[in-house]
Design an enzyme around this catalytic site. Structure first.
Site, short mmCIF file in Angstrom:
data_model
loop_
_atom_site.label_atom_id
_atom_site.label_comp_id
_atom_site.label_asym_id
_atom_site.label_seq_id
_atom_site.Cartn_x
_atom_site.Cartn_y
_atom_site.Cartn_z
N GLU A 218 31.18 24.54 35.49
CA GLU A 218 30.41 24.20 34.29
C GLU A 218 29.87 22.77 34.34
O GLU A 218 29.96 22.01 33.38
CB GLU A 218 31.27 24.43 33.04
CG GLU A 218 31.67 25.89 32.89
CD GLU A 218 32.44 26.18 31.61
OE1 GLU A 218 32.81 25.23 30.90
OE2 GLU A 218 32.69 27.37 31.33
N GLU B 218 34.48 33.22 35.29
CA GLU B 218 35.37 33.19 34.12
C GLU B 218 34.92 34.29 33.19
O GLU B 218 33.72 34.41 32.90
CB GLU B 218 35.33 31.84 33.38
CG GLU B 218 36.11 30.74 34.04
CD GLU B 218 36.04 29.43 33.27
OE1 GLU B 218 35.92 29.47 32.03
OE2 GLU B 218 36.09 28.37 33.91
#
Length: 698
Positions: free
Chosen positions: A474, A549
């Site tokens: 991220e 994820e």
């Protein structure tokens, strides 16, 4: 992406069997131990804080020029040169041999000072309300025999949180800032016969982590002794470019270091042994290379390599994780001067764009979970059996893969995955140049990212469990085309250090799949974007894809809110979340949503659920300091909570750990465990009953 064939495991610095002075594998050894690797975790002393008035000696700006030379083996730029004069801390009492530390606390490592502290409601909940930050000092007295002064002695630290600085007998020996890195220092120039002292200072700055990082020397420490001529531990790389049922070609590259003052000519041979389930060599060597003569200049290193054929290899696989060891023997003037053991496994794998992940020629869906590095109530202090228990429970659920988030693990963790047949995504860091916290890794990225990343890959590239390198998670650079070069550079480093595996990033921004960022990595990972799978595949038909994820459902074990509603607010019971798995943060989704995304897009390689276990910190959805008392459904509960919270001076959230886990912080299974088990182990007869969801009045 091409199929990759290779062998893998941590280069284990094991000093074990004694081998012969000639290279006849059948003969017994007579030379003694050419290499010793000693666990160095007992009998340390510890105290929190600096002596009064010396903190200015240890600012990072002052330490950096003295720390950077420790990274020289892992950088391509000109090596850093140690400054002239006295190093920081050499005048500080705590670093001196003569300092009396008898009043300090005595302890053994690994040690996490944060988990020992009291929960403090004034601390941010995202880092578990524990006092992991601050300065800590460790000291250890040890004896060196006069004979060892003719050897090379190294201090190997598997993990110290963070900004470690090391003094040996009062002299600055080096250090390493990244708290998740494994690193080593050469103690040879500083040792003396008799009593010696190592002092280590750690400094955990506040606002440096998004979760609980722990504090202290929280992984194992080793003292390694070698001959001046020895195998460099992270420079042995074993690959298998050709593998069939009939034979495996084993390509072994290594580097021999000569720390003496004279050039040396050595003979190198490598033997292949079968490893038992507990990691010990079995029986006689299965095959051995012809001796290779290597000339090594004084004070330098030289490369050596050999190629062997192993008949009828046993393959490393999920169900049968067979392993071997490559034992490198170094002989000088007819005498054995080093023996170095590298465990590995033989298997083939590939990520495909159209048919997911393949292991040993068959499609294997990645049924994975993400795991943070803490061990619940044990904190960050690594414990092999506790980690093994976590992995056993993951495997019982049907999990066959682990994404280690968001940092490299303890070396023993990968050893466990090798032994247990679990696939691994090995991750570098959570942050590149865009900071997520003022004192996070972005502060170190420019000076240390190359050394950190190369050292991680060299440490872990021989593990058969590792199938992919993740360079980040991220990261802010996803959406900034001007900084896509950062990702390309990290991928290039990974390819230089290990051409057998691909690179990846866990991407939370959909734009990263279409703006060019996707071209900087080999295998694309989407965080919580099952609705993007089809679109990404159409736009990037040649690039493999997986869910890096997924889900992030939030629940508390054994808690059920009635009446049942899919409104997240109705699922709150005080500071707990109902366990019906209907609830997730706005950026995430329910498990069923991810299942649907993969079922409709079978080219996806699989998923890594956030998370396998609850972890300390990030107590979503209760991760703000202030909250409302409407979480409490009865007047009595609201009144009691208000009274307790008022005493703190403000209304605060007592939550200190995540609600994402499939298993809770103590290791008890939530209902979600059985949901995944029913999907991932479809051959297993099972039923799990929980309170009824449409019973009248309930």
């Amino acid at each position: 992406m091409k199929t990759s064939y290779f062998l893998i495991s941590r280069p284990c610095l094991m000093l074990l069997t004694i081998f012969t002075t000639s290279f006849n594998p059948a003969m017994a050894a007579e030379d003694g131990q050419p290499r010793e690797r000693l666990l160095f975790t007992g009998d340390w002393t510890f105290r929190k804080g600096d002596p009064e008035g010396v903190a200015d000696n240890f600012t990072y700006d002052k330490l950096k020029p003295w720390l950077l030379p420790s990274a020289n083996p892992f950088v391509t730029a000109p090596p850093a040169v140690r400054p002239e004069g006295a190093a920081p801390g050499e005048a500080v009492d705590f670093a001196q041999t003569s300092f009396d530390d008898s009043s300090w606390r005595k302890l053994d490592l690994p040690h996490d000072w944060g988990i020992e502290g009291k929960f403090d409601q004034s601390l941010p909940g995202e880092t578990a309300k524990l006092p992991w930050f601050g300065v800590g000092w460790y000291r250890k007295h040890f004896t060196v025999d006069a004979a060892d002064l003719a050897r090379c002695c190294y201090l190997n630290i598997d993990g110290a949180m963070s900004y470690a600085a090391v003094w040996c007998n009062g002299k600055f020996a080096g250090g390493w800032p990244y708290g998740y890195a494994s690193w080593r220092l050469d103690l040879t120039p500083y040792l003396k016969s008799g009593d010696n002292v190592i002092a280590i200072r750690l400094d955990n700055p506040e606002n440096s982590s998004r979760w609980y990082p722990g504090g202290g020397i929280y992984r194992n420490v080793w003292l390694e002794k070698t001959s001046p001529i020895h195998v460099e531990p992270l420079d042995t790389f074993v690959t298998t470019p050709e593998v069939t049922a009939a034979s495996a070609t084993i390509d072994i590259k290594t580097k021999i270091s000569n720390r003496s003052t004279a050039p040396a000519e050595v003979r190198v041979v490598t033997q292949i042994f079968k490893l038992s389930a507990d990691g010990k060599t079995e029986g006689a060597a299965l095959v051995a290379s012809d001796p290779v003569t290597v000339a090594v200049p004084a004070g330098q290193a030289a490369s050596s390599g050999s190629v062997l054929k192993l008949a009828k290899p046993l393959w490393w696989d999920i169900a049968r994780p067979e392993r071997y060891a490559a034992v490198t023997l170094v002989q000088q003037n007819g005498k054995l001067v080093d023996r170095y053991e590298t465990p590995f496994g033989i298997r083939t794998f590939k990520f495909t764009a159209d048919d997911g992940f393949h292991l040993n020629g068959r499609r294997v869906p990645l049924q994975g979970a993400c795991l943070h590095h803490d061990l619940g109530s044990l904190g960050a202090a690594f414990n092999t059996r506790a980690a093994e228990r976590q992995l056993e429970m993951m495997r019982e659920m049907g999990c066959n893969a682990i994404r280690i988030t968001h940092n490299p693990p303890a070396p023993e963790f990968l050893d466990l995955c090798d032994r247990m047949g679990l696939l691994v995504i090995d991750e570098f860091t959570d942050t590149w140049t865009y900071p997520k916290k003022p004192n996070g890794y972005a502060r170190l990225f420019k000076d240390w990212s190359e050394a950190d990343w190369r050292s991680i890959i060299r440490r872990d590239r021989n593990h058969p469990s590792v199938i992919l390198w993740s360079t980040g998670n991220e990261v802010g650079e996803q959406g900034d085309a001007k900084r896509h070069a950062v990702s390309a550079r990290l991928t290039a480093i990974a390819r230089e250090e290990d051409p057998t595996r691909g690179s990846s990033v866990g991407c939370d921004k959909p734009v990263a799949g279409y703006n060019g960022f996707q071209k900087t990595i080999d295998v694309f990972g989407f965080n919580y974007k099952p609705h993007e799978y089809g679109k990404f595949h159409r736009a990037n038909p040649e690039q493999p894809l997986y869910g890096s994820e997924t889900a992030s459902a939030i629940s508390s074990r054994g808690e059920y809110a009635f009446p049942v509603s899919e409104n997240k607010a109705d699922g709150k019971i005080g500071f707990q979340m109902s366990s019906y798995d209907l609830y997730a943060p706005a950026w995430a989704g329910k498990p069923d949503t991810e299942f649907k995304g993969q079922d409709e897009n079978p080219f996806v390689a699989g998923e890594f659920v956030w998370t396998g276990f609850d972890y300390l910190g990030e107590p979503t959805p209760f991760n703000n300091d202030l909250t409302v008392l409407t979480n409490f459904h009865t007047e009595e509960a609201r009144a009691k909570a208000a009274e307790e919270l008022k005493a703190l001076g403000k209304i605060q959230v007592p939550s200190r750990s995540s609600y994402f886990g499939i298993i809770d912080l103590a290791g008890f299974k939530k209902d979600r465990f059985y949901l995944y088990q029913s999907r991932w182990r479809r051959e297993l007869p099972m039923a799990h009953i929980l309170p009824h969801w449409n019973w009248q009045d309930r």
